[in-house]
Design a protein around this motif. Structure first.
Motif, short mmCIF file in Angstrom:
data_model
loop_
_atom_site.label_atom_id
_atom_site.label_comp_id
_atom_site.label_asym_id
_atom_site.label_seq_id
_atom_site.Cartn_x
_atom_site.Cartn_y
_atom_site.Cartn_z
N THR A 1 0.85 -1.20 0.00
CA THR A 1 0.00 0.00 0.00
C THR A 1 0.88 1.25 0.00
OG1 THR A 1 -0.11 0.30 2.40
CG2 THR A 1 -1.74 -1.20 1.42
N PRO A 2 0.38 2.34 -0.55
CA PRO A 2 1.17 3.58 -0.52
C PRO A 2 1.48 4.04 0.91
CG PRO A 2 -0.65 3.79 -2.06
CD PRO A 2 -0.85 2.50 -1.32
N PHE A 3 0.55 3.81 1.84
CA PHE A 3 0.73 4.26 3.22
C PHE A 3 1.80 3.44 3.92
CE2 PHE A 3 -3.74 4.30 1.88
CZ PHE A 3 -3.86 5.65 1.63
N GLY A 4 1.75 2.13 3.76
CA GLY A 4 2.76 1.26 4.34
C GLY A 4 4.13 1.53 3.75
N LEU A 5 4.17 1.75 2.45
CA LEU A 5 5.43 2.05 1.78
C LEU A 5 6.04 3.33 2.32
CD1 LEU A 5 7.59 1.47 -0.34
CD2 LEU A 5 6.13 2.62 -2.01
N ALA A 6 5.23 4.35 2.53
CA ALA A 6 5.73 5.62 3.07
C ALA A 6 6.36 5.41 4.45
CB ALA A 6 4.62 6.65 3.13
N LEU A 7 5.70 4.60 5.28
CA LEU A 7 6.26 4.31 6.61
C LEU A 7 7.56 3.53 6.51
CD1 LEU A 7 3.02 3.33 8.55
CD2 LEU A 7 4.42 5.37 8.90
N ALA A 8 7.57 2.49 5.68
CA ALA A 8 8.77 1.66 5.53
C ALA A 8 9.92 2.46 4.93
CB ALA A 8 8.46 0.44 4.66
N TRP A 9 9.61 3.28 3.92
CA TRP A 9 10.66 4.08 3.27
C TRP A 9 11.26 5.08 4.25
CZ3 TRP A 9 12.90 2.63 -1.00
CH2 TRP A 9 13.74 3.53 -1.69
N GLY A 10 10.41 5.68 5.07
CA GLY A 10 10.90 6.62 6.09
C GLY A 10 11.79 5.92 7.10
N TRP A 11 11.40 4.72 7.53
CA TRP A 11 12.20 3.96 8.48
C TRP A 11 13.54 3.57 7.85
CZ3 TRP A 11 14.21 -1.00 8.66
CH2 TRP A 11 14.70 -1.41 9.89
N LEU A 12 13.50 3.07 6.60
CA LEU A 12 14.75 2.72 5.92
C LEU A 12 15.65 3.93 5.72
CD1 LEU A 12 13.49 0.18 3.21
CD2 LEU A 12 15.02 -0.30 5.13
#
Length: 134
Positions: A27-38
């Protein structure tokens, strides 16, 4: 040579690993969270910030996440070790693309994912002993 029980454990562990690692990409929302964490991890390790994701990057990451989630669920629900052989092939291809990305300057964090892909790919490609008749 692996026993059928050991192969089943490896096969199922690889599917669970995929579910745990990939779900944010679906999902775009999950990706945004994961990308920020990475990105925070990347910067914390002394690397430059990760590039911003474009709409196309998000779209293809969501495609990837969705397909891998479905493939993981299929492997867990059907529990057919033959699917492990197909998964080994997919991991081999994923590993090749990661190696290409690393050779072209991708984040060194990719080595962590590559190591897991290679390990599961090799393990799922190993021969399995035929079960003994009862």
């Amino acid at each position: 040579m692996l026993t059928p029980t050991a192969y089943r454990r490896i096969f199922r562990a690889s599917a669970w690993y995929d579910l745990l690692i990939v779900w944010p990409y679906a999902t775009p929302f999950g990706l945004a969270l994961a990308w920020g964490w990475l990105d925070r991890l990347h910067v914390g390790l002394g690397q430059p910030s990760l590039p911003e994701l474009t709409v196309y990057g998000v779209l293809f990451a969501n495609f990837f996440g969705t397909v891998v989630l479905i493939w993981s669920a299929v492997r867990l629900v059907h529990d057919d070790p033959r699917l492990g052989r197909w998964d080994a092939l997919g991991r081999g291809l994923f590993s090749l693309w990661m190696a290409v990305a690393l050779a072209n300057g991708a984040s060194p964090l990719l080595w962590l994912f590559l190591a897991v892909e290679v390990a599961f790919g090799v393990a799922q490609a190993m021969p399995v002993r035929e079960p003994r008749p009862a």
